[in-house]
Design an enzyme around this catalytic site. Structure first.
Site, short mmCIF file in Angstrom:
data_model
loop_
_atom_site.label_atom_id
_atom_site.label_comp_id
_atom_site.label_asym_id
_atom_site.label_seq_id
_atom_site.Cartn_x
_atom_site.Cartn_y
_atom_site.Cartn_z
N LYS A 75 -1.28 7.90 2.00
CA LYS A 75 -2.74 8.06 2.04
C LYS A 75 -3.26 7.60 3.40
O LYS A 75 -2.74 6.63 3.98
CB LYS A 75 -3.34 7.21 0.91
CG LYS A 75 -4.85 7.29 0.76
CD LYS A 75 -5.30 6.44 -0.43
CE LYS A 75 -6.79 6.49 -0.66
NZ LYS A 75 -7.22 5.70 -1.84
N SER A 150 -9.82 8.10 -5.44
CA SER A 150 -9.95 8.57 -4.08
C SER A 150 -8.65 9.09 -3.47
O SER A 150 -8.70 9.80 -2.47
CB SER A 150 -10.49 7.42 -3.21
OG SER A 150 -9.56 6.36 -3.18
N SER A 174 -8.13 4.56 -8.21
CA SER A 174 -7.85 5.66 -7.27
C SER A 174 -6.43 6.18 -7.25
O SER A 174 -6.18 7.19 -6.60
CB SER A 174 -8.22 5.25 -5.86
OG SER A 174 -9.59 5.39 -5.69
N1 GLN Z 1 -13.76 5.52 -7.91
C1 GLN Z 1 -13.74 4.15 -7.60
C2 GLN Z 1 -14.69 3.87 -6.46
O1 GLN Z 1 -15.26 4.77 -5.98
C3 GLN Z 1 -12.36 3.69 -7.27
C4 GLN Z 1 -11.97 3.91 -5.86
C5 GLN Z 1 -10.64 3.33 -5.54
O2 GLN Z 1 -9.88 2.89 -6.41
N2 GLN Z 1 -10.36 3.26 -4.25
O3 GLN Z 1 -14.88 2.77 -6.03
#
Ligand code: GLN
Length: 470
Positions: A75, A150, A174
């Site tokens: 990532k 994400s 994410s």
């Molecule tokens: N969807 C969650 C957020 O927007 C989790 C994001 C993540 O785990 N990086 O914060």
């Protein structure tokens, strides 16, 4: 091609394939489909081929590492020395990593082959991979749908066989949520299990590196390579790392529970609910006790998460000021306008929203009302969750309330997007490990996931149990 590293390694050791063949295979899939899916932001094709040749020689000489020829993607929030790193943000234009993050270094030391850098929501903020400065990533199961986020690019890369496994990051789901939307296994270990050195910070007391693979055994194998003590991260755990991948058998019949408020949640789609209840019934039919428990705090987890993560993010992201990293606005006249213009032009909308929310909850007049209170609630959620583990080995629940939404479904409605994290944030708020595994598909063939959570550092037994759910 092979869906596990074990099968890959057997083929490599018996000379059925070479690392070079493997890299060529994945590169072909990337060439064929990345234009449409947008999983990779950058592909290290020549480098991967060269490394493959070197590792082929090591295999021939019998000196190859534990992950020799495992083709992996990372990532765009992980530092890989001398490679671009952007967190899918314009603010890091032209930035290159000065060093290898610990997890990346350990992959390289074990002879894995890093094939490229993967798209994600900007600074890992989002649930759909639509908040990237480089365009949306599409779900290979239905290209009109998001892959989740994400770490959406990291999920799709494995889903579409552009690599065997990926490293993502999981601050609030994410890794697990995109794994569920793409029909994969997604592991978030205990907070502090894997060093965060070289993982760009979003919310430091929540951030975890996580792993995507087709099967639990590969998440176990990768975890045992990258986890463990590291002198570069003062928060990393000294708890010993066991040979997770060798110990994927359950030693006892587990006691399992599910939180009543999750399956009764009004936001839960019918099909995900059906699949979850079905899984519960299957376990019961196998003689495993699965009991419902009450967890009235469930509704407070999401607000706690969003107050604390935005607060931490507003602090962490203050370093992108146009002086130290990447992008600098060309239209500045003095220092203040340099900060303001660089940050206004460099960050996307969602990141700016979170910096503002975080700055608000940390501001002198609201600090106690929001930040301090959320810290207290976090403690309460931790204690109540730990009480559950006095009686049960595992909590199971859906990963997300629905299957992958259509692209654009949440647009202009951030709150709706935040609500979709309802089941995934508990593990991060508490700091416990959690894993998503596939749990069938809906009528349209879209993947559904199920999640297992366990007590701190119980990865080994959690993965052993998760493997039985597939
Ligand atoms: N969807 C969650 C957020 O927007 C989790 C994001 C993540 O785990 N990086 O914060």
């Amino acid at each position: 091609m092979f869906k596990t590293y074990k099968a890959t390694r057997q083929a490599l050791d018996s000379k059925q394939v070479s690392c070079k063949d493997l890299v060529k295979y994945y590169l072909k899939n990337i060439n064929d489909r990345n234009g449409e899916l947008n999983a990779f932001l950058e592909v290290y094709d020549q480098e991967a081929l060269q490394r493959a040749e070197a590792i082929d020689q090591k295999i021939a000489a019998g000196t190859a590492g534990k992950l020799a020829g495992l083709v992996v993607g990372i990532k765009d929030v992980l530092c890989y020395q001398d490679h671009s790193l952007q967190c899918a943000s314009k603010i890091l234009d032209n930035f290159k990593s000065q060093f290898n993050g610990t997890a990346v270094q350990r992959l390289l030391d074990a002879d894995a082959i890093i094939i490229g850098r993967q798209n994600c929501d900007e600074f890992a903020m989002g649930s759909t991979t639509e908040n990237s400065a480089f365009g949306v990533t599409r779900n290979a199961a239905d290209t009109n749908r998001v892959p989740g986020g994400s770490s959406g690019g990291s999920a799709v890369a494995v889903q579409a066989e552009m690599c065997l496994a990926s490293l993502g990051s999981d601050t609030g789901g994410s890794v697990r949520q995109p794994a569920a939307f793409c029909g994969l296994v997604g592991l978030k270990p205990t907070y502090s299990r894997i060093s965060r050195y070289g993982l760009v910070a979003y919310a430091s007391s929540f951030d975890c590196i996580g792993i995507f693979a087709h099967h639990v055994e590969d998440t176990a194998l990768l975890l045992e390579v990258i986890a463990g003590y590291d002198e570069f991260d003062s928060t990393v755990s000294k708890e010993p790392v066991t040979a997770y991948s060798q110990n994927l058998q359950l030693k006892h019949t587990p006691k399992v529970c599910y939180i009543k408020e999750t399956v009764e949640n009004e936001g839960l789609s019918e099909e995900v609910k059906k699949a979850t209840l079905q899984k519960i019934n299957d376990l019961k039919a196998k003689g495993i006790a699965v009991e419902a428990v009450d967890f009235p705090l469930l509704k407070y987890i999401l607000p706690t998460y969003y107050i604390l993560t935005t607060a931490e993010a507003s602090t962490n992201l203050s370093r992108y000021d146009g002086v130290r990293y990447g992008y600098r606005s060309p239209n500045t006249t003095d220092l203040v306008s340099l900060y303001k213009k660089t940050r206004s032009e460099g960050f996307g909308e969602e990141v700016k929203r979170r910096i503002m929310l975080g700055t608000f909850v940390l501001s002198a007049s609201y600090y106690d009302a929001y930040f301090t209170k959320a810290q207290r609630v976090r403690r309460l959620i931790k204690e109540k969750t730990q009480e559950i583990f006095k009686q049960y080995d595992f909590i199971i629940m859906p990963v997300a309330p629905s299957v992958a939404p259509k692209i654009g479904e949440f647009s202009g409605n951030p709150l709706e997007m935040y609500l979709a994290d309802i089941f995934s944030v508990q593990a991060n708020v508490v700091g416990i490990p959690a894993i998503a595994v596939p749990n069938g598909t809906d009528q349209q063939g879209l993947p559904i996931g199920i999640q297992v959570m366990a007590d701190y550092f119980q990865e080994e037994k959690m993965m052993a149990f998760a493997a039985t759910l597939m």
